[in-house]
Design a protein around this motif. Structure first.
Motif, PDB file in Angstrom:
ATOM      1  N   ILE A 103       0.777  -1.199  -0.098  1.00 42.85           N
ATOM      2  CA  ILE A 103      -0.109   0.020  -0.063  1.00 42.85           C
ATOM      3  C   ILE A 103       0.767   1.202  -0.127  1.00 42.85           C
ATOM      4  O   ILE A 103       0.629   2.131  -0.770  1.00 42.85           O
ATOM      5  N   SER A 104       1.777   1.422   0.878  1.00 49.55           N
ATOM      6  CA  SER A 104       2.658   2.447   0.900  1.00 49.55           C
ATOM      7  C   SER A 104       3.605   2.402  -0.470  1.00 49.55           C
ATOM      8  O   SER A 104       3.933   3.630  -0.946  1.00 49.55           O
ATOM      9  N   ILE A 105       3.995   1.485  -1.076  1.00 52.17           N
ATOM     10  CA  ILE A 105       4.583   1.492  -2.303  1.00 52.17           C
ATOM     11  C   ILE A 105       3.859   2.140  -3.385  1.00 52.17           C
ATOM     12  O   ILE A 105       4.253   2.868  -4.062  1.00 52.17           O
ATOM     13  N   SER A 106       2.656   1.605  -3.318  1.00 45.53           N
ATOM     14  CA  SER A 106       1.499   2.150  -4.247  1.00 45.53           C
ATOM     15  C   SER A 106       1.362   3.723  -4.146  1.00 45.53           C
ATOM     16  O   SER A 106       1.310   4.541  -5.183  1.00 45.53           O
ATOM     17  N   SER A 107       1.253   4.170  -2.880  1.00 48.32           N
ATOM     18  CA  SER A 107       1.267   5.588  -2.779  1.00 48.32           C
ATOM     19  C   SER A 107       2.453   6.325  -3.082  1.00 48.32           C
ATOM     20  O   SER A 107       2.352   7.482  -3.877  1.00 48.32           O
ATOM     21  N   ILE A 108       3.652   5.733  -3.102  1.00 48.32           N
ATOM     22  CA  ILE A 108       4.721   6.284  -3.544  1.00 48.32           C
ATOM     23  C   ILE A 108       4.878   6.456  -5.142  1.00 48.32           C
ATOM     24  O   ILE A 108       5.249   7.579  -5.822  1.00 48.32           O
ATOM     25  N   THR A 109       4.597   5.212  -5.672  1.00 43.99           N
ATOM     26  CA  THR A 109       4.468   5.324  -7.205  1.00 43.99           C
ATOM     27  C   THR A 109       3.522   6.029  -7.725  1.00 43.99           C
ATOM     28  O   THR A 109       3.531   6.889  -8.898  1.00 43.99           O
ATOM     29  N   ARG A 110       2.226   6.524  -6.989  1.00 40.13           N
ATOM     30  CA  ARG A 110       1.146   7.414  -7.591  1.00 40.13           C
ATOM     31  C   ARG A 110       1.711   8.887  -7.431  1.00 40.13           C
ATOM     32  O   ARG A 110       1.405   9.636  -8.390  1.00 40.13           O
ATOM     33  N   ILE A 111       2.541   8.837  -6.312  1.00 45.36           N
ATOM     34  CA  ILE A 111       2.873  10.386  -6.180  1.00 45.36           C
ATOM     35  C   ILE A 111       4.060  10.599  -7.315  1.00 45.36           C
ATOM     36  O   ILE A 111       4.321  11.894  -7.964  1.00 45.36           O
ATOM     37  N   ALA A 112       5.011   9.564  -7.643  1.00 43.61           N
ATOM     38  CA  ALA A 112       6.007   9.723  -8.486  1.00 43.61           C
ATOM     39  C   ALA A 112       5.395   9.973  -9.872  1.00 43.61           C
ATOM     40  O   ALA A 112       6.043  10.801 -10.674  1.00 43.61           O
ATOM     41  N   ALA A 113       4.374   9.449 -10.366  1.00 38.43           N
ATOM     42  CA  ALA A 113       3.476   9.737 -11.454  1.00 38.43           C
ATOM     43  C   ALA A 113       3.276  11.082 -11.656  1.00 38.43           C
ATOM     44  O   ALA A 113       3.128  11.630 -12.843  1.00 38.43           O
ATOM     45  N   GLU A 114       3.093  11.852 -10.667  1.00 39.49           N
ATOM     46  CA  GLU A 114       2.763  13.149 -10.734  1.00 39.49           C
ATOM     47  C   GLU A 114       4.143  14.200 -11.109  1.00 39.49           C
ATOM     48  O   GLU A 114       4.071  15.298 -11.184  1.00 39.49           O
ATOM     49  N   ILE A 115       5.142  13.520 -10.461  1.00 38.23           N
ATOM     50  CA  ILE A 115       6.407  14.199 -10.378  1.00 38.23           C
ATOM     51  C   ILE A 115       7.355  14.154 -11.574  1.00 38.23           C
ATOM     52  O   ILE A 115       7.838  15.226 -11.944  1.00 38.23           O
ATOM     53  N   TYR A 116       7.203  13.005 -11.916  1.00 43.43           N
ATOM     54  CA  TYR A 116       8.635  12.616 -12.897  1.00 43.43           C
ATOM     55  C   TYR A 116       7.898  12.384 -14.134  1.00 43.43           C
ATOM     56  O   TYR A 116       7.045  11.593 -14.637  1.00 43.43           O
ATOM     57  N   ASP A 117       8.503  13.161 -15.096  1.00 39.85           N
ATOM     58  CA  ASP A 117       7.996  13.341 -16.544  1.00 39.85           C
ATOM     59  C   ASP A 117       8.761  12.208 -17.404  1.00 39.85           C
ATOM     60  O   ASP A 117       8.465  11.993 -18.322  1.00 39.85           O
ATOM     61  N   PHE A 118      10.003  11.633 -16.934  1.00 39.32           N
ATOM     62  CA  PHE A 118      10.775  10.952 -17.754  1.00 39.32           C
ATOM     63  C   PHE A 118      10.251   9.651 -17.767  1.00 39.32           C
ATOM     64  O   PHE A 118      10.699   8.610 -18.675  1.00 39.32           O
ATOM     65  N   ILE A 119       9.382   9.263 -16.709  1.00 35.89           N
ATOM     66  CA  ILE A 119       8.797   7.796 -16.777  1.00 35.89           C
ATOM     67  C   ILE A 119       7.376   8.018 -17.400  1.00 35.89           C
ATOM     68  O   ILE A 119       6.720   8.906 -16.838  1.00 35.89           O
ATOM     69  N   ASP A 120       6.772   7.187 -18.209  1.00 41.00           N
ATOM     70  CA  ASP A 120       5.310   7.349 -18.678  1.00 41.00           C
ATOM     71  C   ASP A 120       4.581   7.068 -17.658  1.00 41.00           C
ATOM     72  O   ASP A 120       4.401   6.418 -16.670  1.00 41.00           O
ATOM     73  N   HIS A 121       3.671   8.035 -17.637  1.00 43.27           N
ATOM     74  CA  HIS A 121       2.472   8.229 -16.630  1.00 43.27           C
ATOM     75  C   HIS A 121       1.472   7.325 -16.440  1.00 43.27           C
ATOM     76  O   HIS A 121       1.487   6.670 -15.648  1.00 43.27           O
ATOM     77  N   ILE A 122       1.222   6.722 -17.692  1.00 40.83           N
ATOM     78  CA  ILE A 122       0.261   5.723 -17.472  1.00 40.83           C
ATOM     79  C   ILE A 122       0.940   4.386 -16.828  1.00 40.83           C
ATOM     80  O   ILE A 122       0.297   3.671 -16.298  1.00 40.83           O
ATOM     81  N   TYR A 123       2.036   4.285 -17.312  1.00 40.35           N
ATOM     82  CA  TYR A 123       3.035   3.063 -16.946  1.00 40.35           C
ATOM     83  C   TYR A 123       2.939   3.158 -15.190  1.00 40.35           C
ATOM     84  O   TYR A 123       2.648   2.096 -14.842  1.00 40.35           O
ATOM     85  N   LEU A 124       3.214   4.098 -14.721  1.00 42.21           N
ATOM     86  CA  LEU A 124       3.353   4.488 -13.084  1.00 42.21           C
ATOM     87  C   LEU A 124       1.808   4.091 -12.448  1.00 42.21           C
ATOM     88  O   LEU A 124       1.680   3.568 -11.572  1.00 42.21           O
ATOM     89  N   LEU A 125       0.813   4.761 -13.421  1.00 39.73           N
ATOM     90  CA  LEU A 125      -0.615   4.578 -12.741  1.00 39.73           C
ATOM     91  C   LEU A 125      -0.847   2.910 -12.694  1.00 39.73           C
ATOM     92  O   LEU A 125      -1.555   2.550 -11.945  1.00 39.73           O
ATOM     93  N   ASN A 126      -0.446   2.207 -13.600  1.00 39.19           N
ATOM     94  CA  ASN A 126      -0.752   0.923 -13.811  1.00 39.19           C
ATOM     95  C   ASN A 126      -0.128   0.042 -12.950  1.00 39.19           C
ATOM     96  O   ASN A 126      -0.392  -0.851 -12.140  1.00 39.19           O
ATOM     97  N   ILE A 127       1.137   0.456 -12.406  1.00 35.37           N
ATOM     98  CA  ILE A 127       1.949   0.071 -11.475  1.00 35.37           C
ATOM     99  C   ILE A 127       1.369   0.187 -10.202  1.00 35.37           C
ATOM    100  O   ILE A 127       1.256  -0.624  -9.252  1.00 35.37           O
ATOM    101  N   THR A 128       0.875   1.339  -9.916  1.00 34.46           N
ATOM    102  CA  THR A 128       0.143   1.883  -8.611  1.00 34.46           C
ATOM    103  C   THR A 128      -1.148   1.014  -8.312  1.00 34.46           C
ATOM    104  O   THR A 128      -1.279   0.448  -7.393  1.00 34.46           O
ATOM    105  N   ALA A 129      -1.953   0.819  -9.592  1.00 30.62           N
ATOM    106  CA  ALA A 129      -3.012  -0.076  -9.501  1.00 30.62           C
ATOM    107  C   ALA A 129      -2.811  -1.435  -9.278  1.00 30.62           C
ATOM    108  O   ALA A 129      -3.582  -2.328  -8.460  1.00 30.62           O
ATOM    109  N   LEU A 130      -1.773  -1.917  -9.515  1.00 32.02           N
ATOM    110  CA  LEU A 130      -1.234  -3.447  -9.574  1.00 32.02           C
ATOM    111  C   LEU A 130      -0.934  -3.549  -8.023  1.00 32.02           C
ATOM    112  O   LEU A 130      -1.353  -4.621  -7.430  1.00 32.02           O
ATOM    113  N   LEU A 131      -0.195  -2.747  -7.430  1.00 26.79           N
ATOM    114  CA  LEU A 131       0.205  -2.713  -6.161  1.00 26.79           C
ATOM    115  C   LEU A 131      -1.140  -2.657  -5.162  1.00 26.79           C
ATOM    116  O   LEU A 131      -1.086  -3.463  -4.126  1.00 26.79           O
TER     117      LEU A 131
END
Length: 383
Positions: A334-362
């Motif tokens: 759960i905490s890792i999913s929060s980190i990846t969701r926040i990261a999706a808003e911060i980092y542009d060099f990683i695909d936004h959709i990719y991080l959202l999907n990782i968040t959802a999976l976690l």
């Protein structure tokens, strides 16, 4: 029916399952893989269902179970508990098929659950002269107001800014965590520390406890009348500092051997981080409101709800307060999913959709694990 013998059984299990499936549904909508008849952007439907579907279900389970302890009255069970649970379910299905239903049906169904639940809580507290817990009814009144405002916007009746409705909902979640978390975290921690030979006393003091609650309540009010002002961000900073100080008095590091305890402290730490992120919105070029929303919605609420549901389910079913195998993994996910969701808003060099999907999976994996482990506990008698 055993499943309806106490409020925590249907509502905790529903919250676990709902949390596991609702995020994948939203990701499929977001990725344009499925379509739902929604009157609002899918991101707002997602926000609504996380607050008024998942979080409220878990809160209902906790409060309905706590009321007999607070009042000495018999718990809500059987037919009436079943009817209340069906009303919550009806609200969730209505939100999936909003535009396919008669005008206002989904809104009326969804809001009715909160209103009836709050009336029951208030009635139980008043007839037992338990006025100190009426703060819970106040928080639920704020939830009801936020929900009504959202639905009015969905129905194109009100021009009230929807982001303010979301803001009100998230602030209500924060206030609920401060009130409920502020009771259970030090109480459970103190009991365990005393039972395990730690010569410490947990007492933050009534003034700090009151300041922690009032600071978040004032922040909520400022977000209604002075959204986006520097003064509001200053109040958020004060709320963050007071609550972090409060947490520092709870001997968090001593709880590390016990997953059922450290997860409570982790959830409260996420709340403090969420408040700091709101204060940081004064630097709006760097910190967006979404960071604050997800730190509180995923990190604080998700972690705290998982912590309380998993512990309360053991205690109220007569089982030992020992963390089942695999449950610590769920907490961490759960905490890792929060980190990846926040990261999706911060980092542009990683695909936004990719991080959202990782968040959802976690996130979904975490609550699927919890639901699988706790299904026998919530659905069947302890043999």
């Amino acid at each position: 029916m055993f499943f309806l013998s106490n409020g925590f059984r249907p509502f905790f299990f529903a919250a676990m399952v709902f949390a596991a499936i609702i995020i994948p549904i939203w990701v499929l909508i977001f990725d344009d893989l499925i379509y739902l008849a929604l009157p609002m952007p899918n991101i707002l439907w997602h926000s609504h269902e996380m607050i008024f579907g998942f979080i409220i279900a878990a809160a209902a389970g906790f409060i309905l179970t706590a009321i007999p302890n607070w009042t000495g009255n018999k718990p809500l069970r059987g037919y009436w508990l079943g009817m209340l649970f069906i009303l919550w379910l009806a609200g969730r299905f209505s939100m999936l098929f909003y535009l396919m239903l008669p005008f206002g049906f989904a809104a009326a169904t969804d809001i009715a659950f909160l209103v009836i639940l709050n009336l029951f809580i208030a009635w139980q507290l008043i007839i037992s002269n338990n006025y100190k817990n009426l703060i819970i009814c106040l928080i639920f009144l704020i939830f009801i107001a936020a929900n009504i405002l959202m639905h009015l916007e969905f129905l194109n009746i009100s021009q009230f800014l929807l982001i303010s409705s979301q803001r009100l909902g998230v602030d209500s979640v924060a206030l609920l965590i401060v009130v409920i978390g502020g009771r259970v975290v030090p109480a459970f921690t103190g009991n365990w520390l005393n039972a395990n030979g730690y010569n410490v006393k947990i007492n933050t003091g009534k003034k700090i406890d009151l300041m922690a609650m009032i600071a978040v309540l004032i922040l909520l009010i400022f977000n209604i009348f002075m959204p986006g002002s520097n003064l509001t961000y200053l109040v958020a900073l004060i709320a963050a500092l007071v609550n972090l100080y409060r947490l520092s008095k709870w001997h968090s590091m001593k709880t590390l051997p016990n997953p059922l305890l450290w997860v409570l402290h982790l959830g409260y730490l996420w709340l403090c981080l969420g408040l700091f992120l709101e204060a940081g919105m004064v630097f709006d070029n760097y910190i967006s409101e979404s960071l604050n929303f997800h730190a509180i919605g995923i990190g604080a609420a998700g972690t705290m709800i998982a912590a309380i549901m998993t512990r309360a389910s053991l205690g109220h079913s007569g089982r030992k307060l020992l963390a089942p195998k695999g449950i610590a993994l769920a907490y961490i996910l759960i905490s890792i999913s929060s980190i990846t969701r926040i990261a999706a808003e911060i980092y542009d060099f990683i695909d936004h959709i990719y991080l959202l999907n990782i968040t959802a999976l976690l996130w979904s994996s975490a609550f699927a694990i919890i639901a699988i482990i706790y299904a026998p506990i919530l659905l069947f008698k302890n043999k």
